[in-house]
Design an enzyme around this catalytic site. Sequence first.
Site, PDB file in Angstrom:
ATOM      1  N   ASP A  42      16.814  67.483  18.800  1.00  0.00           N
ATOM      2  CA  ASP A  42      17.483  66.787  19.913  1.00  0.00           C
ATOM      3  C   ASP A  42      16.501  65.837  20.592  1.00  0.00           C
ATOM      4  O   ASP A  42      15.466  66.266  21.105  1.00  0.00           O
ATOM      5  CB  ASP A  42      17.969  67.813  20.946  1.00  0.00           C
ATOM      6  CG  ASP A  42      18.670  67.138  22.118  1.00  0.00           C
ATOM      7  OD1 ASP A  42      19.863  66.825  21.989  1.00  0.00           O
ATOM      8  OD2 ASP A  42      18.012  66.896  23.157  1.00  0.00           O
ATOM      9  N   LYS A  72      20.618  60.131  22.311  1.00  0.00           N
ATOM     10  CA  LYS A  72      21.532  59.868  23.436  1.00  0.00           C
ATOM     11  C   LYS A  72      21.281  58.482  24.006  1.00  0.00           C
ATOM     12  O   LYS A  72      20.139  58.022  24.025  1.00  0.00           O
ATOM     13  CB  LYS A  72      21.305  60.891  24.566  1.00  0.00           C
ATOM     14  CG  LYS A  72      21.068  62.315  24.093  1.00  0.00           C
ATOM     15  CD  LYS A  72      20.913  63.290  25.226  1.00  0.00           C
ATOM     16  CE  LYS A  72      20.456  64.652  24.718  1.00  0.00           C
ATOM     17  NZ  LYS A  72      19.012  64.785  24.506  1.00  0.00           N
ATOM     18  N   SER A 135      27.274  64.271  27.431  1.00  0.00           N
ATOM     19  CA  SER A 135      26.327  65.203  28.029  1.00  0.00           C
ATOM     20  C   SER A 135      26.496  65.141  29.546  1.00  0.00           C
ATOM     21  O   SER A 135      26.733  64.058  30.099  1.00  0.00           O
ATOM     22  CB  SER A 135      24.904  64.817  27.623  1.00  0.00           C
ATOM     23  OG  SER A 135      23.964  65.663  28.235  1.00  0.00           O
ATOM     24  N   ASN A 136      26.362  66.280  30.172  1.00  0.00           N
ATOM     25  CA  ASN A 136      26.498  66.380  31.630  1.00  0.00           C
ATOM     26  C   ASN A 136      27.901  65.985  32.104  1.00  0.00           C
ATOM     27  O   ASN A 136      28.058  65.432  33.194  1.00  0.00           O
ATOM     28  CB  ASN A 136      25.420  65.535  32.328  1.00  0.00           C
ATOM     29  CG  ASN A 136      24.026  66.033  31.993  1.00  0.00           C
ATOM     30  OD1 ASN A 136      23.694  67.171  32.314  1.00  0.00           O
ATOM     31  ND2 ASN A 136      23.222  65.208  31.328  1.00  0.00           N
ATOM     32  N   SER A 184      18.077  73.186  28.487  1.00  0.00           N
ATOM     33  CA  SER A 184      17.229  74.047  29.344  1.00  0.00           C
ATOM     34  C   SER A 184      17.680  75.502  29.212  1.00  0.00           C
ATOM     35  O   SER A 184      17.862  76.206  30.220  1.00  0.00           O
ATOM     36  CB  SER A 184      17.265  73.595  30.806  1.00  0.00           C
ATOM     37  OG  SER A 184      16.913  72.233  30.929  1.00  0.00           O
ATOM     38  N   PRO A 185      17.849  75.997  27.963  1.00  0.00           N
ATOM     39  CA  PRO A 185      18.427  77.337  27.779  1.00  0.00           C
ATOM     40  C   PRO A 185      17.518  78.443  28.307  1.00  0.00           C
ATOM     41  O   PRO A 185      17.988  79.547  28.562  1.00  0.00           O
ATOM     42  CB  PRO A 185      18.596  77.442  26.254  1.00  0.00           C
ATOM     43  CG  PRO A 185      17.555  76.513  25.699  1.00  0.00           C
ATOM     44  CD  PRO A 185      17.498  75.366  26.666  1.00  0.00           C
ATOM     45  N   LEU A 186      16.218  78.111  28.471  1.00  0.00           N
ATOM     46  CA  LEU A 186      15.274  79.116  28.995  1.00  0.00           C
ATOM     47  C   LEU A 186      15.000  78.868  30.479  1.00  0.00           C
ATOM     48  O   LEU A 186      14.067  79.437  31.043  1.00  0.00           O
ATOM     49  CB  LEU A 186      13.964  79.064  28.192  1.00  0.00           C
ATOM     50  CG  LEU A 186      14.139  79.192  26.668  1.00  0.00           C
ATOM     51  CD1 LEU A 186      12.804  78.977  25.942  1.00  0.00           C
ATOM     52  CD2 LEU A 186      14.733  80.550  26.300  1.00  0.00           C
ATOM     53  N   LYS A 227      13.180  73.884  24.073  1.00  0.00           N
ATOM     54  CA  LYS A 227      12.004  73.051  23.798  1.00  0.00           C
ATOM     55  C   LYS A 227      10.801  73.978  23.650  1.00  0.00           C
ATOM     56  O   LYS A 227      10.627  74.898  24.454  1.00  0.00           O
ATOM     57  CB  LYS A 227      11.780  72.085  24.953  1.00  0.00           C
ATOM     58  CG  LYS A 227      10.516  71.278  24.823  1.00  0.00           C
ATOM     59  CD  LYS A 227       9.711  71.293  26.101  1.00  0.00           C
ATOM     60  CE  LYS A 227       8.286  70.910  25.843  1.00  0.00           C
ATOM     61  NZ  LYS A 227       7.412  71.245  26.973  1.00  0.00           N
ATOM     62  N   GLU A 236       9.161  82.007  17.361  1.00  0.00           N
ATOM     63  CA  GLU A 236       9.777  83.082  18.160  1.00  0.00           C
ATOM     64  C   GLU A 236      11.250  82.737  18.457  1.00  0.00           C
ATOM     65  O   GLU A 236      12.131  83.592  18.343  1.00  0.00           O
ATOM     66  CB  GLU A 236       8.979  83.204  19.463  1.00  0.00           C
ATOM     67  CG  GLU A 236       9.376  84.356  20.330  1.00  0.00           C
ATOM     68  CD  GLU A 236       8.502  84.425  21.586  1.00  0.00           C
ATOM     69  OE1 GLU A 236       7.252  84.333  21.497  1.00  0.00           O
ATOM     70  OE2 GLU A 236       9.094  84.556  22.673  1.00  0.00           O
TER      71      GLU A 236
HETATM   72  P1  NAP Z   1      13.717  74.945  28.167  1.00  0.00           P
HETATM   73  O1  NAP Z   1      13.953  74.759  26.732  1.00  0.00           O
HETATM   74  O2  NAP Z   1      14.607  75.836  28.948  1.00  0.00           O
HETATM   75  O3  NAP Z   1      12.229  75.462  28.449  1.00  0.00           O
HETATM   76  C1  NAP Z   1      11.112  74.854  27.887  1.00  0.00           C
HETATM   77  C2  NAP Z   1       9.875  75.601  28.375  1.00  0.00           C
HETATM   78  O4  NAP Z   1       9.887  76.946  27.874  1.00  0.00           O
HETATM   79  C3  NAP Z   1       8.594  74.971  27.877  1.00  0.00           C
HETATM   80  O5  NAP Z   1       7.644  75.049  28.918  1.00  0.00           O
HETATM   81  C4  NAP Z   1       8.179  75.856  26.712  1.00  0.00           C
HETATM   82  O6  NAP Z   1       6.778  75.917  26.578  1.00  0.00           O
HETATM   83  C5  NAP Z   1       8.680  77.200  27.166  1.00  0.00           C
HETATM   84  N1  NAP Z   1       8.998  78.058  26.019  1.00  0.00           N
HETATM   85  C6  NAP Z   1       9.763  77.750  24.959  1.00  0.00           C
HETATM   86  N2  NAP Z   1       9.858  78.804  24.127  1.00  0.00           N
HETATM   87  C7  NAP Z   1       9.127  79.789  24.691  1.00  0.00           C
HETATM   88  C8  NAP Z   1       8.836  81.107  24.299  1.00  0.00           C
HETATM   89  N3  NAP Z   1       9.354  81.621  23.178  1.00  0.00           N
HETATM   90  N4  NAP Z   1       8.031  81.862  25.106  1.00  0.00           N
HETATM   91  C9  NAP Z   1       7.534  81.351  26.249  1.00  0.00           C
HETATM   92  N5  NAP Z   1       7.768  80.095  26.674  1.00  0.00           N
HETATM   93  C10 NAP Z   1       8.572  79.317  25.890  1.00  0.00           C
HETATM   94  O7  NAP Z   1      13.690  73.538  28.947  1.00  0.00           O
HETATM   95  P2  NAP Z   1      14.044  72.000  28.659  1.00  0.00           P
HETATM   96  O8  NAP Z   1      12.974  71.331  27.892  1.00  0.00           O
HETATM   97  O9  NAP Z   1      14.453  71.424  29.949  1.00  0.00           O
HETATM   98  O10 NAP Z   1      15.387  72.036  27.769  1.00  0.00           O
HETATM   99  C11 NAP Z   1      15.392  72.003  26.364  1.00  0.00           C
HETATM  100  C12 NAP Z   1      15.872  70.676  25.823  1.00  0.00           C
HETATM  101  O11 NAP Z   1      17.159  70.350  26.322  1.00  0.00           O
HETATM  102  C13 NAP Z   1      15.033  69.472  26.255  1.00  0.00           C
HETATM  103  O12 NAP Z   1      13.788  69.427  25.615  1.00  0.00           O
HETATM  104  C14 NAP Z   1      15.964  68.346  25.911  1.00  0.00           C
HETATM  105  O13 NAP Z   1      15.952  68.103  24.500  1.00  0.00           O
HETATM  106  C15 NAP Z   1      17.302  68.933  26.358  1.00  0.00           C
HETATM  107  N6  NAP Z   1      17.680  68.509  27.727  1.00  0.00           N
HETATM  108  C16 NAP Z   1      18.756  67.683  27.870  1.00  0.00           C
HETATM  109  C17 NAP Z   1      19.143  67.230  29.114  1.00  0.00           C
HETATM  110  C18 NAP Z   1      20.336  66.332  29.248  1.00  0.00           C
HETATM  111  O14 NAP Z   1      20.547  65.750  30.327  1.00  0.00           O
HETATM  112  N7  NAP Z   1      21.141  66.203  28.221  1.00  0.00           N
HETATM  113  C19 NAP Z   1      18.421  67.630  30.280  1.00  0.00           C
HETATM  114  C20 NAP Z   1      17.341  68.484  30.119  1.00  0.00           C
HETATM  115  C21 NAP Z   1      16.986  68.942  28.843  1.00  0.00           C
HETATM  116  P3  NAP Z   1       5.972  75.258  25.323  1.00  0.00           P
HETATM  117  O15 NAP Z   1       6.524  73.899  25.119  1.00  0.00           O
HETATM  118  O16 NAP Z   1       4.577  75.316  25.769  1.00  0.00           O
HETATM  119  O17 NAP Z   1       6.262  76.139  24.134  1.00  0.00           O
END
Ligand code: NAP
Length: 266
Positions: A42, A72, A135-136, A184-186, A227, A236
């Site tokens: 993505d 996007k 999206s959104n 942002s699933p985490l 991410k 993992e």
């Molecule tokens: P996220 O996936 O919820 O969290 C990412 C964070 O979690 C990073 O700091 C990552 O660290 C850490 N992490 C990942 N796997 C882990 C694990 N197994 N153990 C411990 N820490 C872990 O947040 P996000 O980046 O906001 O969301 C994911 C993706 O969604 C984005 O990258 C983007 O592609 C998309 N997104 C889309 C929109 C939209 O408007 N459409 C908005 C926000 C996000 P490390 O990187 O150091 O592993």
Amino acid sequence: MNHVELHEAKVPVIGLGTWDLRGQEGYQAVLSALSVGYRHIDTAEFYDNEEEVGKALRESRVPREEIFLTTKVWYTHLRSNDLIRSCEESLRKLQTSYVDLYLIHWPSESVPLEESLKAMEKLHRDGKVHYIGVSNFDVALLDEARRISPLPILADQVEYHPYLSQKPLLEYCQKHRVILTAYSPLARGRLFGDPVLRDIANKYGKTVSQVVLRWLIEQDMVVAIPKAKSEKHQRENLDIFNFSLTPEEHKAIAQLDRGERVASRL
Ligand code: NAP
């Protein structure tokens, strides 16, 4: 890897999110993800990393048709000509002739949705975009998009994790067969200390990340795009196909909802 199958698309239930992964770090992260088995990536024009993603896709030597690639269009580029130009620029940077899924990144207050969706249809006719989505978008906007769009809306990508319920949207997506892609699933790590999630993780010998991702993908029509820049976290987050949660655990996790958002439009 499991898939959600819809309109002949096969979407791997776990994809790599690439927001904030740029430069050498972004390139390495995508390359390592592809090498450990990710087949769903993505990105977005706004992430300023499509060149790195494209380079990694090419150098991975994974056949292009095995990868489900999403990008996007930013909300300031939703006029027909701008949208088409944005997509062509994305394809150039990604070094590919098509993306699997092209999303409107955020809805626009000024450009009629119909105009953007028609431009996306043209891209589809020209073979540059296999599927389109949004999206959104909340339920009302998604419903409008589905009514107006000449093509099916494959997915709505929204923030979704245990601290942010998406009940009405998810019910809509399940009823009308639209994929809900959880971003942002985490919750960007905010839920790692949660005692309910930690207890469930301990029970299965899994991590909180794995429990949360499993909870998401066990829901009909949901895929997730965590991410992770390190190979360790990437592996993992893929290692979630050897356990399953009970209905009681699903309920307990759903009850953690506190309406907490981690993402916002810049
Ligand atoms: P996220 O996936 O919820 O969290 C990412 C964070 O979690 C990073 O700091 C990552 O660290 C850490 N992490 C990942 N796997 C882990 C694990 N197994 N153990 C411990 N820490 C872990 O947040 P996000 O980046 O906001 O969301 C994911 C993706 O969604 C984005 O990258 C983007 O592609 C998309 N997104 C889309 C929109 C939209 O408007 N459409 C908005 C926000 C996000 P490390 O990187 O150091 O592993």
